[in-house]
Design an enzyme around this catalytic site. Structure first.
Site, PDB file in Angstrom:
ATOM      1  N   HIS A  73       0.846  -1.205   0.000  1.00  0.00           N
ATOM      2  CA  HIS A  73       0.000   0.000   0.000  1.00  0.00           C
ATOM      3  C   HIS A  73       0.878   1.251   0.000  1.00  0.00           C
ATOM      4  CE1 HIS A  73      -3.237   2.721   0.806  1.00  0.00           C
ATOM      5  NE2 HIS A  73      -4.114   1.778   1.125  1.00  0.00           N
ATOM      6  N   ASP A 182     -12.332  -2.076  -1.980  1.00  0.00           N
ATOM      7  CA  ASP A 182     -12.419  -1.989  -0.518  1.00  0.00           C
ATOM      8  C   ASP A 182     -13.902  -2.011  -0.147  1.00  0.00           C
ATOM      9  OD1 ASP A 182     -12.729  -0.735   2.109  1.00  0.00           O
ATOM     10  OD2 ASP A 182     -10.589  -0.277   1.988  1.00  0.00           O
ATOM     11  N   HIS A 217     -10.059  -5.376  -0.157  1.00  0.00           N
ATOM     12  CA  HIS A 217      -9.853  -4.968   1.232  1.00  0.00           C
ATOM     13  C   HIS A 217     -11.151  -5.287   1.958  1.00  0.00           C
ATOM     14  CE1 HIS A 217      -6.513  -1.722   0.468  1.00  0.00           C
ATOM     15  NE2 HIS A 217      -6.075  -2.962   0.323  1.00  0.00           N
ATOM     16  N   ASP A 230     -15.757   6.739   5.264  1.00  0.00           N
ATOM     17  CA  ASP A 230     -14.533   5.941   5.354  1.00  0.00           C
ATOM     18  C   ASP A 230     -14.064   5.714   6.792  1.00  0.00           C
ATOM     19  OD1 ASP A 230     -12.271   4.484   4.833  1.00  0.00           O
ATOM     20  OD2 ASP A 230     -11.182   6.101   3.823  1.00  0.00           O
TER      21      ASP A 230
HETATM   22 ZN    ZN Z   1     -10.497   3.229   4.254  1.00  0.00          ZN
HETATM   23 FE    FE Z   2      -8.580  -0.006   1.940  1.00  0.00          FE
HETATM   24 FE    FE Z   3      -6.310   2.157   1.265  1.00  0.00          FE
END
Ligand code: ZN
Ligand code: FE
Ligand code: FE
Length: 290
Positions: A73, A182, A217, A230
């Site tokens: 990442h 994600d 993710h 988020d």
């Molecule tokens: Zn996140």
């Molecule tokens: Fe993520």
């Molecule tokens: Fe990320």
């Protein structure tokens, strides 16, 4: 040791602070078969050069234990579409340097947040992201670069599959590119993976092509759908819920992808979540040989 190739490639985010070989050992202790790590300190500056023997030890572990692809990442602070030219040029240099170092761990993924356009508008943001990628991608490199699906917090680019498709359209060497989905981000971005997972995957296929989907993710979300917040939650402690994660690890289009947990429960939480998901997939937990 029955660690056949059919086991889920599942793991979590790990710290690089004790080196690369140590991440492999930590992963094994969690019964993980992939993991993610930051390629550099998010505060910027130069990244530490990799220690070749440390990396070689990790590579041996990965091969012997049948790990799936790793999902490195990039730092969150890296913004390819900032309004500040010096931030953009730092992001490009950092990404080029990360990809060069990733060559010593061939065949893995490098995931990054497309960026925040900070009032320049999505169109300018996408153009800057494409310019950056066209500058740093090297034909023949051993790493596939993944755009992460974003929650749409602030001026984040990449909250819709359409925005990600527009980025891929503008990249010359798009054979080096993929997408990391994600679950918290797409949920916060408005996609109903709880009630309509198959429809969301159909839309992904229509807009981006499922072959672009390279990694997941796995995070629950502290907020209802379309919140654009988020905030990750532990699996089963958010608005997404365990049934969706059970469906994901058994889904024919998803179960072979590397799955990375970025949940807030620490190492104990990761260990429990990995064991739970293996149970959902009908796998034996570590130590439970037939
Ligand atoms: Zn996140
Ligand atoms: Fe993520
Ligand atoms: Fe990320």
């Amino acid at each position: 040791m029955s660690q056949g190739p059919s086991r889920l490639a599942i793991g979590c985010h790990l710290s690089t602070s004790d080196g690369y070989a140590a991440m492999g050992e930590t992963a094994i202790s969690l019964d993980a078969t992939t993991f993610s790590f930051f390629t550099r300190n998010p505060r910027g500056g130069n990244a530490k050069p990799l220690d070749p023997s440390d990396v070689a030890t990790l590579r041996t572990t990965l091969a012997e234990r049948g790990f799936g692809a790793l999902v490195a990442h990039a730092p969150y602070t890296m913004n390819l579409c900032s309004a500040k030219p010096e931030t953009v040029s730092f992001a490009r240099r950092a990404m080029a340097d990360d990809l060069e170092r990733m060559e010593s761990l061939p065949g893995n993924y490098y995931n990054f947040h497309p960026g925040s356009h900070v009032k320049q508008g999505v169109d300018v943001g996408i153009e800057l992201i494409c310019d950056g990628l066209n500058e740093v991608l090297v034909p023949g490199q051993c790493t596939t670069v993944l755009l992460e699906t974003m929650a749409g917090k602030g001026s984040e680019v990449g909250r819709s599959f359409d925005e990600l498709a527009r980025i891929l359209d503008g990249v010359q060497h798009d054979e080096l590119m993929g997408v990391c989905l994600d679950t918290c981000h797409v949920w916060d971005g408005g996609y109903d993976i709880v009630e309509a997972l198959d429809e969301v995957l159909d839309e992904f296929d229509r807009v981006l092509g499922l072959k672009r989907l390279k990694a997941l993710h796995l995070n629950d979300s502290k907020n209802p759908r379309s919140a654009h917040k988020d905030r990750h939650a532990c699996l089963g402690e958010g608005f997404i819920g365990l049934d969706t994660f059970r469906a994901i690890v058994n889904h024919p289009k998803l179960k072979s992808l590397p799955m990375i947990l970025e949940t807030p429960g620490g190492m104990d939480g990761y260990k429990k979540e990995i064991a739970l998901l293996r149970t959902y997939a009908g796998e034996r937990a570590k130590g439970e040989e037939a």
